[in-house]
Design a protein around this motif. Structure first.
Motif, mmCIF file in Angstrom:
data_model
loop_
_atom_site.group_PDB
_atom_site.id
_atom_site.type_symbol
_atom_site.label_atom_id
_atom_site.label_comp_id
_atom_site.label_asym_id
_atom_site.label_seq_id
_atom_site.Cartn_x
_atom_site.Cartn_y
_atom_site.Cartn_z
ATOM 1 N N MET A 216 0.861 -1.184 0.000
ATOM 2 C CA MET A 216 0.000 0.000 0.000
ATOM 3 C C MET A 216 0.894 1.229 0.000
ATOM 4 O O MET A 216 1.783 1.338 0.843
ATOM 5 N N ARG A 217 0.643 2.128 -0.941
ATOM 6 C CA ARG A 217 1.377 3.396 -0.995
ATOM 7 C C ARG A 217 0.370 4.535 -1.025
ATOM 8 O O ARG A 217 -0.670 4.413 -1.665
ATOM 9 N N GLU A 218 0.725 5.610 -0.328
ATOM 10 C CA GLU A 218 -0.208 6.743 -0.299
ATOM 11 C C GLU A 218 0.534 8.018 0.061
ATOM 12 O O GLU A 218 1.410 8.011 0.915
ATOM 13 N N SER A 219 0.187 9.108 -0.613
ATOM 14 C CA SER A 219 0.697 10.428 -0.234
ATOM 15 C C SER A 219 -0.418 11.444 -0.420
ATOM 16 O O SER A 219 -1.221 11.331 -1.346
ATOM 17 N N LYS A 220 -0.419 12.422 0.480
ATOM 18 C CA LYS A 220 -1.348 13.532 0.293
ATOM 19 C C LYS A 220 -0.734 14.451 -0.773
ATOM 20 O O LYS A 220 0.491 14.549 -0.887
ATOM 21 N N ILE A 221 -1.603 15.100 -1.542
ATOM 22 C CA ILE A 221 -1.120 15.938 -2.652
ATOM 23 C C ILE A 221 -0.106 16.996 -2.183
ATOM 24 O O ILE A 221 0.942 17.162 -2.818
ATOM 25 N N PRO A 222 -0.325 17.692 -1.033
ATOM 26 C CA PRO A 222 0.682 18.682 -0.604
ATOM 27 C C PRO A 222 2.074 18.069 -0.368
ATOM 28 O O PRO A 222 3.085 18.766 -0.501
ATOM 29 N N GLU A 223 2.133 16.767 -0.043
ATOM 30 C CA GLU A 223 3.440 16.106 0.165
ATOM 31 C C GLU A 223 4.169 15.860 -1.153
ATOM 32 O O GLU A 223 5.344 15.504 -1.157
ATOM 33 N N LEU A 224 3.474 16.039 -2.269
ATOM 34 C CA LEU A 224 4.068 15.741 -3.584
ATOM 35 C C LEU A 224 4.453 17.014 -4.322
ATOM 36 O O LEU A 224 4.521 17.042 -5.542
ATOM 37 N N LYS A 225 4.734 18.084 -3.541
ATOM 38 C CA LYS A 225 4.931 19.389 -4.206
ATOM 39 C C LYS A 225 6.143 19.427 -5.137
ATOM 40 O O LYS A 225 6.206 20.257 -6.020
ATOM 41 N N ASN A 226 7.107 18.492 -4.944
ATOM 42 C CA ASN A 226 8.267 18.486 -5.848
ATOM 43 C C ASN A 226 8.067 17.582 -7.061
ATOM 44 O O ASN A 226 8.971 17.402 -7.871
ATOM 45 N N VAL A 227 6.885 16.988 -7.159
ATOM 46 C CA VAL A 227 6.614 16.073 -8.268
ATOM 47 C C VAL A 227 5.761 16.802 -9.312
ATOM 48 O O VAL A 227 4.770 17.431 -8.952
ATOM 49 N N PRO A 228 6.145 16.736 -10.600
ATOM 50 C CA PRO A 228 5.340 17.411 -11.626
ATOM 51 C C PRO A 228 3.899 16.873 -11.628
ATOM 52 O O PRO A 228 3.709 15.654 -11.717
ATOM 53 N N PRO A 229 2.895 17.760 -11.534
ATOM 54 C CA PRO A 229 1.495 17.317 -11.497
ATOM 55 C C PRO A 229 1.099 16.444 -12.687
ATOM 56 O O PRO A 229 0.165 15.656 -12.592
ATOM 57 N N ALA A 230 1.822 16.583 -13.810
ATOM 58 C CA ALA A 230 1.508 15.743 -14.979
ATOM 59 C C ALA A 230 1.627 14.250 -14.638
ATOM 60 O O ALA A 230 0.980 13.414 -15.267
ATOM 61 N N LEU A 231 2.446 13.931 -13.636
ATOM 62 C CA LEU A 231 2.642 12.525 -13.274
ATOM 63 C C LEU A 231 1.500 11.978 -12.421
ATOM 64 O O LEU A 231 1.368 10.771 -12.253
ATOM 65 N N TYR A 232 0.688 12.872 -11.858
ATOM 66 C CA TYR A 232 -0.377 12.434 -10.949
ATOM 67 C C TYR A 232 -1.353 11.472 -11.614
ATOM 68 O O TYR A 232 -1.987 10.669 -10.948
ATOM 69 N N THR A 233 -1.502 11.617 -12.930
ATOM 70 C CA THR A 233 -2.499 10.794 -13.616
ATOM 71 C C THR A 233 -1.912 9.483 -14.136
ATOM 72 O O THR A 233 -2.629 8.670 -14.700
ATOM 73 N N ASP A 234 -0.610 9.292 -13.960
ATOM 74 C CA ASP A 234 0.048 8.090 -14.488
ATOM 75 C C ASP A 234 0.506 7.189 -13.345
ATOM 76 O O ASP A 234 1.521 7.456 -12.709
ATOM 77 N N PRO A 235 -0.246 6.111 -13.067
ATOM 78 C CA PRO A 235 0.098 5.236 -11.935
ATOM 79 C C PRO A 235 1.533 4.706 -12.004
ATOM 80 O O PRO A 235 2.213 4.625 -10.990
ATOM 81 N N ASN A 236 1.995 4.371 -13.223
ATOM 82 C CA ASN A 236 3.345 3.807 -13.347
ATOM 83 C C ASN A 236 4.418 4.807 -12.949
ATOM 84 O O ASN A 236 5.448 4.449 -12.388
#
Length: 269
Positions: A216-236
Motif C-alpha cells: 500500500m502506498r499513499e501520499s497527500k497531494i501537498p506532500e508531492l509538491k516536488n513532483v510534476p502534477p503531470a505525473l499524478y495521472t500516471d500510476p506507473n
C-alpha cells in the motif's frame, strides 16, 4: 446495443500444467449493479463495473487463483467514509439528488479502496498461504525474456464525479520459465491524495509455490509538491513517489497431488 464497437473476448493460454484465462466483457447493466449494491449494502457502485471480467490462473488439478471485480468490491470497507475531502459534501449531495434524494445517504467508502489480493480456487486446503521473508526478484524480471503471453483486464473504474479516479485492473505476462502478475488499485482524489495498492504474484516453473506481495502506498497531494502534477495521472510514474505504508509477503504453497492408482483390496479371512 453494441457500444464503441466493443467485442467481448476470452483468451486462454496453456503452459505446462497451467492455464491462463483472460475474459473481457461489457460493463454490467445498471439493474444488475443496483441489485449487487443492495446485496453488498453499498449505496453506490463504480460507474464502470466489469462484473464478468476475470483473469484466472488454474492448474490442471483444479487449484489456482483468479482476480474478479465482485470479490475486489467485497473488500471495500462499506461502513466508513474513509477520505474526508473538501468536495465530499458537494459530491454526496450530487449523488443524493440523482439517486436517492429522499433517502439518507449511508456512509461508505466512496473511493472504493480495496485490499483485494485475488481469490483462491479449489478446495480451501489446496493452496497453503503463509508469511515469508522471500521476495519476488524484480531484477530477474527485468532480464529480457521472450513474452509468450500478455493480457490486461480492467475490473472497475469510477471518475468520482470528476474529482479524480478510482480503478483496479490486473495484467499478466508469461515467460518460458515463469509468470508474473500485477493487480493495481489506483486512486486519485484531486487536490487531496493519491493511493496505490499493488498485488504482485510470481511463479517460477519447477517450484512448488507462488510468491504474493501486497503493498500500500499513499501520499497527500501537498506532500508531492516536488513532483510534476503531470505525473499524478500516471500510476506507473507516480508510484515511486508515494510513501510506502505497508508490505506483506506471502508464500502460496501448491499441493503435491498423489498420482491416482487403482488400489486392489484383498480381504484375508
Amino acid at each position: 446495443m453494441m457500444s464503441h464497437g466493443f467485442k467481448s473476448s476470452k483468451q486462454d493460454f496453456t503452459f505446462g500444467p497451467w492455464k491462463v484465462t483472460a475474459a473481457k466483457n461489457h460493463i454490467m447493466k445498471s439493474k444488475d449493479i443496483e441489485r449487487l449494491g443492495e446485496e453488498m449494502n453499498m449505496p453506490s457502485l463504480p460507474e464502470m463495473l466489469f462484473g464478468d471480467n476475470v483473469l484466472r490462473i488454474q492448474h490442471t488439478d483444479g487449484y489456482g487463483i483468479e482476480f474478479n471485480a465482485i470479490d475486489a468490491l467485497k473488500r471495500v470497507n462499506n461502513m466508513e467514509d474513509a477520505v474526508k475531502v473538501a468536495c465530499a459534501q458537494e459530491w454526496q449531495e450530487s449523488r443524493a439528488d440523482s439517486e436517492h434524494s429522499k433517502e439518507v445517504v449511508r456512509p461508505y467508502d466512496w473511493t472504493y479502496t480495496t485490499d483485494y489480493r485475488g481469490t483462491l480456487l479449489g478446495e480451501a486446503s489446496h493452496i497453503k498461504v503463509s508469511e515469508t521473508a522471500e521476495r519476488i526478484d524484480l531484477e530477474k524480471l527485468k532480464v529480457r525474456e521472450q513474452i509468450m503471453f500478455f493480457n490486461e483486464v480492467l475490473l472497475f473504474e469510477d471518475e468520482l464525479h470528476d474529482h479524480g479516479v478510482s480503478m483496479i485492473g490486473v495484467k499478466i505476462r508469461v515467460m518460458p520459465t515463469s509468470f508474473f502478475l500485477l493487480q493495481r488499485f489506483f486512486l486519485r482524489v484531486d487536490g487531496v491524495l493519491i493511493r496505490i495498492n499493488d498485488t504482485r504474484l510470481y511463479h517460477e516453473a519447477g517450484k512448488n509455490y507462488m510468491l504474493r506481495e501486497f503493498s500500500m502506498r499513499e501520499s497527500k497531494i501537498p506532500e508531492l509538491k516536488n513532483v510534476p502534477p503531470a505525473l499524478y495521472t500516471d500510476p506507473n510514474e507516480i508510484a515511486q513517489y508515494l510513501t510506502l505504508k505497508l508490505t506483506e509477503c506471502e508464500k502460496l504453497e501448491l499441493p503435491v497431488m498423489q498420482p491416482q492408482t487403482d488400489v486392489k483390496v484383498t480381504c484375508i479371512q
